[in-house]
Write a protein that holds these residues in place. Structure first.
Motif, PDB file in Angstrom:
ATOM      1  N   GLY A   1       0.621  -1.197  -0.167  1.00  0.00           N
ATOM      2  CA  GLY A   1      -0.241  -0.653   0.064  1.00  0.00           C
ATOM      3  C   GLY A   1       0.733   1.242  -0.108  1.00  0.00           C
ATOM      4  O   GLY A   1       1.821   1.409   0.469  1.00  0.00           O
ATOM      5  N   TYR A   2       0.137   2.695  -0.182  1.00  0.00           N
ATOM      6  CA  TYR A   2       0.923   4.080  -0.795  1.00  0.00           C
ATOM      7  C   TYR A   2       0.721   4.906   0.462  1.00  0.00           C
ATOM      8  O   TYR A   2      -0.477   4.217   1.508  1.00  0.00           O
ATOM      9  N   PRO A   3       1.786   5.944   1.307  1.00  0.00           N
ATOM     10  CA  PRO A   3       2.863   5.414   0.606  1.00  0.00           C
ATOM     11  C   PRO A   3       3.928   4.657   0.759  1.00  0.00           C
ATOM     12  O   PRO A   3       5.078   5.951   1.590  1.00  0.00           O
ATOM     13  N   GLY A   4       3.704   3.949   0.655  1.00  0.00           N
ATOM     14  CA  GLY A   4       5.327   3.140   0.462  1.00  0.00           C
ATOM     15  C   GLY A   4       6.008   3.142   2.131  1.00  0.00           C
ATOM     16  O   GLY A   4       5.384   2.855   3.428  1.00  0.00           O
ATOM     17  N   ALA A   5       7.663   3.454   2.165  1.00  0.00           N
ATOM     18  CA  ALA A   5       8.381   4.094   2.614  1.00  0.00           C
ATOM     19  C   ALA A   5       7.333   4.344   3.966  1.00  0.00           C
ATOM     20  O   ALA A   5       8.127   4.796   5.086  1.00  0.00           O
ATOM     21  N   PHE A   6       6.323   5.485   3.388  1.00  0.00           N
ATOM     22  CA  PHE A   6       6.128   6.364   5.338  1.00  0.00           C
ATOM     23  C   PHE A   6       4.583   5.557   5.589  1.00  0.00           C
ATOM     24  O   PHE A   6       4.408   6.728   6.492  1.00  0.00           O
ATOM     25  N   ARG A   7       4.202   5.225   4.914  1.00  0.00           N
ATOM     26  CA  ARG A   7       2.797   4.387   5.739  1.00  0.00           C
ATOM     27  C   ARG A   7       3.169   4.176   7.165  1.00  0.00           C
ATOM     28  O   ARG A   7       1.686   5.259   7.620  1.00  0.00           O
ATOM     29  N   GLU A   8       4.212   4.292   7.729  1.00  0.00           N
ATOM     30  CA  GLU A   8       3.891   3.524   9.135  1.00  0.00           C
ATOM     31  C   GLU A   8       3.671   5.524   9.955  1.00  0.00           C
ATOM     32  O   GLU A   8       3.607   5.650  11.130  1.00  0.00           O
TER      33      GLU A   8
END
Length: 708
Positions: A503-510
């Motif tokens: 899922g997006y936004p990928g590297a910044f999901r958390e």
């Protein structure tokens, strides 16, 4: 271990000059040039940039007589030389002798000589010839008193940023074997060659991304762009090392090109003693002062402090569709805006406007009309101003806001077959930068993996590609108490252009506390309504909250009721996500809210249309006030301040005439406090911290770490 100390440019005060091309004129003009340079306050001139054919009229045969006279003349008149290696313009005899050195485009056409920058960066013949003329110059002028700086080549990547010939292909393969530790399986994995049956079984099968029947492999394109930047960097370093060996106390530079996409300047900047830039404002830009500020802030960030404006224009250019001159006072405002944003050197292309050649209609310090001209009067006035501002040299920026800037992310975002091919990296960054500029908020640019501890707020517009280190660094900044704002389509792919799954936004999901399962990009000209009355363009997506709260929602279209902007608490900090491109007023409102929450304040309050920039030294702040709107203004300043351009005490305020500039010295009595509208006087905050984002000395001054 020997620690290399970067040489410092020995020109006193603010350097002022131009590209000087006396070979275009009879020698009787040279004496007049010297007299006029002294009248204008010129103290440095770049020489020899395109003089290879004159210095080496045939292979291995040199004629330095003209350059000897030019350097002697400059020295006799107290003008330093920025001595160039002329390798951006190989002579015709060279190309006739080595036709394989000419560049090949992606369609397989070999280009002809007859202009400049026509060479293959991987050509052994070109490298050998370039190093030969560079070595001869270094040996000849190692002990001459005129050269104060070496100017390597000219605008690497300007016209030839890539060559697709077989020699370049072989060099690309060599670069890849180093990049992937001679592991072809690792390259196949990084490039995703299982798609479309592109698997490679032998290194010799790999080609540059030449024209093909269908779309290119994005990972191949990305490594090609990295290689092309590195290949040109290797040419620069080879020439630099030759002149540095001959003259170790003389700083070395080359001229960058503002916000070009050709080269990864984060890799280049540490290799320069002085970061230098060429900047040309677009006459079609209704507010070129914004782009001047943005590009200058980028250069200051690359330099880690002051930098050198190597080229800009006094008036009209020659390469727009319609080449309009600058408006009344714009020459001076442009130049001093660069100084406000960290330039310790101001220079033009060129000194005397050419009467022949491809750039004969490009303006200069001495125009076709001569000294009975507005340009000349403005040039002389600017020289006086820069002389008066000598004490500003070496002072630094005061930013508490950083914007991520990454050339690899820019390249990848603009590769073919994106969800929205209308996305332009620089346009996205400028749209976020502009509200801060209008508010007088100072900005640095940073790599995603940079030290972010000096900043309260970090903005991440359009960081499509980010590696794990950069993503973790931005998350850690937020967790420690920083405020992070991330724009749509960021964090989507890793350093190999592989989509980050889940899922997006990928590297910044958390860190953002959101998850999107599908993009809904918008058509050109299409907008989507937002709660609160604004609109979004370019982008929307089906976003789900995963810990964050919705700040704004879509109110029409297929995404009705879905969050468009969100806010998430992460550790001790806050992370915002913008899942669309808000209209300017909405984006300004949002960023104003974010700045207030983060405790970020402007450099100083001033009326609308007046740019305010602060530079800082250990003993004083220098406040630049520039009236771009042309309405005139009165600005409150410290009671004990002095306006440097007039030498007058301010007595608490400065009155700007329409279109004018003031530079105010405010002595630093401990830490000064400034409150802007909306800030409680009962809750004061420290003055902005001095920042040097890249840690690279510009070489213009001897920076003292820890000064604040």
């Amino acid at each position: 271990m020997t620690v290399f100390t970067r040489p410092v440019l020995s020109v006193p005060g603010i350097a002022y000059g131009a590209d000087y091309n006396p070979e275009q004129w009879p020698e009787e003009v040279w004496a007049e040039d010297m007299r006029l340079m002294r009248e204008a306050g010129v103290n440095i001139a770049s020489v020899g940039i395109f003089s290879w054919a004159l210095l080496e009229p045939s292979e291995g045969v040199y004629d330095f007589s003209r350059m000897d006279r030019i350097l002697d003349l400059l020295h006799e008149n107290g003008i330093a030389a920025d001595l160039a290696t002329p390798t951006a313009a190989p002579p015709a005899w060279f190309h006739r002798a080595y036709p394989e050195s000419l560049p090949v485009d992606k369609e397989g056409r070999r280009l002809s000589y007859g202009s400049r920058q026509t060479y293959c960066p991987s050509s052994p013949a070109y490298r050998e010839a370039a190093l030969r003329i560079t070595g001869a110059l270094a040996e000849r002028y190692a002990d001459h008193p005129a050269p104060a700086m070496w100017h390597i080549h000219n605008e690497y990547g300007c016209h030839t940023k890539a060559c697709y010939c077989d020699t370049s292909a072989a060099s690309f393969r060599t670069w890849l074997r180093t990049m992937y530790a001679d592991d072809l399986a690792a390259l196949n994995d990084a490039w995703g060659t299982a798609f479309w049956g592109q698997w490679y079984y032998d290194w010799d099968e790999i080609l540059p991304p030449r024209a093909t029947a269908a779309g290119p492999n994005p990972a191949n394109l990305l490594d090609w762009r990295r290689f092309c930047s590195d290949e040109l960097l290797s040419l620069y370093k080879a020439e630099r090392d030759l002149v540095r060996e001959a003259t170790p106390a003389t700083p070395v530079t080359t001229n960058f090109m503002a916000i070009t996409d050709a080269l990864d300047y984060w890799r280049w900047a540490p290799e320069l003693d002085v970061v230098a830039n060429d900047h040309y404002a677009m006459s079609t830009d209704p507010e070129p002062e914004i782009e001047i500020a943005l590009s200058s802030d980028l250069m200051r960030s690359l330099a880690g402090g002051p930098w050198f404006l190597m080229e800009h224009s006094t008036g009209a250019l020659n390469w727009h569709t319609v080449n309009r001159p600058k408006k009344q006072g714009e020459l001076r405002r442009n130049a001093l805006a660069h100084v406000a944003h960290g330039a310790d050197g101001i220079a033009y292309f060129q000194w005397r406007q050419s009467k022949a050649g491809a750039e004969q209609w490009h303006s200069a310090m001495v125009p076709h009309a001569g000294t009975d001209s507005q340009i000349w009067r403005d040039v002389v006035r600017l020289g006086t101003d820069l002389g008066t501002l000598a004490e500003v040299r070496g002072s630094t920026g005061t930013a508490e806001v950083a914007i991520t800037w990454d050339w690899k992310a820019r390249w990848a975002l603009e590769f073919p077959a994106q969800p929205n091919s209308e996305l332009r990296y620089v346009d996205l960054v400028r749209s976020w930068y502009e509200p801060l500029w209008r508010a007088g908020v100072a900005v640095d640019f940073v790599r995603p993996d940079a030290n972010l501890s000096p900043y309260r707020l970090v903005l991440v517009p359009g960081l499509y590609l980010v590696d794990d280190e950069g993503a973790a660094n931005l998350a850690a900044f937020t967790e420690r108490g920083g405020t992070l704002v991330v724009g749509f389509h960021s964090g989507a792919v890793d350093e190999n252009c592989h989509v980050r799954l889940g899922g997006y936004p990928g590297a910044f999901r958390e860190v953002l506390g959101v998850r999107s399962d599908e993009y809904f990009p918008l058509q050109p000209g299409e907008t989507i309504a937002l709660s609160g009355g604004g609109t979004g363009s370019l982008w929307s997506e089906r976003l789900r909250l995963a810990g964050a709260e919705a700040v704004t929602e879509y109110t029409d279209g297929p995404m009705r009721g879905v969050p468009a902007a969100t806010r998430n608490t992460y550790g001790d900090g806050t992370a915002w996500y913008l899942a669309t491109h808000p209209d300017p007023a909405t984006l300004t409102s949002l960023l104003t809210t974010v700045c207030t929450e983060a405790g970020v304040e402007p450099a100083h309050s001033a009326p609308e249309g007046v740019e305010v920039v602060r530079r800082r030294s250990p003993s004083a702040d220098y406040l630049f006030l520039i009236d771009h709107a042309g309405h005139g203004a009165e600005v409150t300043v410290a009671e004990d301040a002095v306006e440097l351009l007039t030498g007058e005490a301010t007595l608490g305020s400065v009155v700007l005439a329409p279109g004018e500039i003031a530079v105010v010295r405010e002595p630093r009595h401990g830490v000064r406090m400034y409150a802007s509208s909306g800030t409680s006087a009962r809750n004061p905050r420290p003055a902005p911290r001095t920042t040097t984002p890249s840690g690279v000395s510009s070489g213009l001054v001897d920076h003292t770490p820890g000064v604040s």
